[in-house]
Design a protein around this motif. Sequence first.
Motif, PDB file in Angstrom:
ATOM      1  N   GLU A  57      -6.491   5.916  15.891  1.00 26.54           N
ATOM      2  CA  GLU A  57      -5.402   6.639  15.633  1.00 26.54           C
ATOM      3  C   GLU A  57      -5.140   7.233  14.838  1.00 26.54           C
ATOM      4  N   GLN A  58      -5.287   7.428  13.407  1.00 33.45           N
ATOM      5  CA  GLN A  58      -5.203   8.394  12.427  1.00 33.45           C
ATOM      6  C   GLN A  58      -6.257   7.742  11.511  1.00 33.45           C
ATOM      7  N   HIS A 112       0.777   2.224   5.742  1.00 30.99           N
ATOM      8  CA  HIS A 112       0.202   3.498   7.494  1.00 30.99           C
ATOM      9  C   HIS A 112       1.358   3.150   8.087  1.00 30.99           C
ATOM     10  N   GLN A 113       1.838   4.414   8.489  1.00 35.93           N
ATOM     11  CA  GLN A 113       2.932   4.722   9.543  1.00 35.93           C
ATOM     12  C   GLN A 113       2.333   5.527  10.333  1.00 35.93           C
ATOM     13  N   LYS A 114       3.214   4.803  11.649  1.00 36.86           N
ATOM     14  CA  LYS A 114       2.385   5.673  13.205  1.00 36.86           C
ATOM     15  C   LYS A 114       2.875   6.579  12.635  1.00 36.86           C
ATOM     16  N   THR A 145      -1.769   4.689  20.222  1.00 39.89           N
ATOM     17  CA  THR A 145      -1.323   6.012  19.830  1.00 39.89           C
ATOM     18  C   THR A 145      -2.784   6.783  20.918  1.00 39.89           C
ATOM     19  N   HIS A 177      -6.977  -1.351  18.827  1.00 37.45           N
ATOM     20  CA  HIS A 177      -7.848  -1.022  17.575  1.00 37.45           C
ATOM     21  C   HIS A 177      -8.312  -1.493  16.393  1.00 37.45           C
TER      22      HIS A 177
END
Length: 208
Positions: A57-58, A112-114, A145, A177
């Motif tokens: 995702e990130q 964490h923020q989507k 994501t 994930h």
Amino acid sequence: MTKNGNNSASPFLPDRHDLSSLRNAAACCEGCDLYRDATQTVFGEGPERARYMLVGEQPGDQEDRQGHPFVGPAGRILDQGLEEAGIDRDEVYVTNAVKHFSFTNKGKRRIHQKPTAAEIDACRPWLSAELAAVRPEIVVVMGATAARALLGREFRVTKQRGEPVPMGDALAVATIHPSAVLRAPDRDAAYAGFLADLRVAADTRPAE
């Protein structure tokens, strides 16, 4: 905002699309507003020609601080899964759909923020360039994501995980994930499903 006022990384891509040039250029990316609060760009890592590309995702908190993907708790789950699935880490390129850490502050912690759909789309040129440079045979798509970035908004990981699907010249295998394993009420069951999907990726061979 980018050089032309639109949310996109495209104006920041270099003329050369080898991994070294891409990584250097990405360090200066301002294609969306996430760069303002993140410590640094966290670009992908791995061999120039890798059989597998793993896309998450990130960056998380530790990745953002250290500048490397998958070095936090989720990275340890991933490393364990790769070893047990028989996937050689030397054949793996790891990256994220979004290259900057998206978070909210809660006291002294960064939560964490989507990433938003706009942020995912803005970062997509980097991911496309990585795919073109690495030319993987198998892409392991980890989480919603990454699926949104690579397989479209209609793809559902929960329904289509563990099934090889065509993605350009490669085959994609979606899974959760690794951070979802850490959050799961039953970690053992979540990890078993994650490992089963990685084993599918390990056994998948593109058509000649």
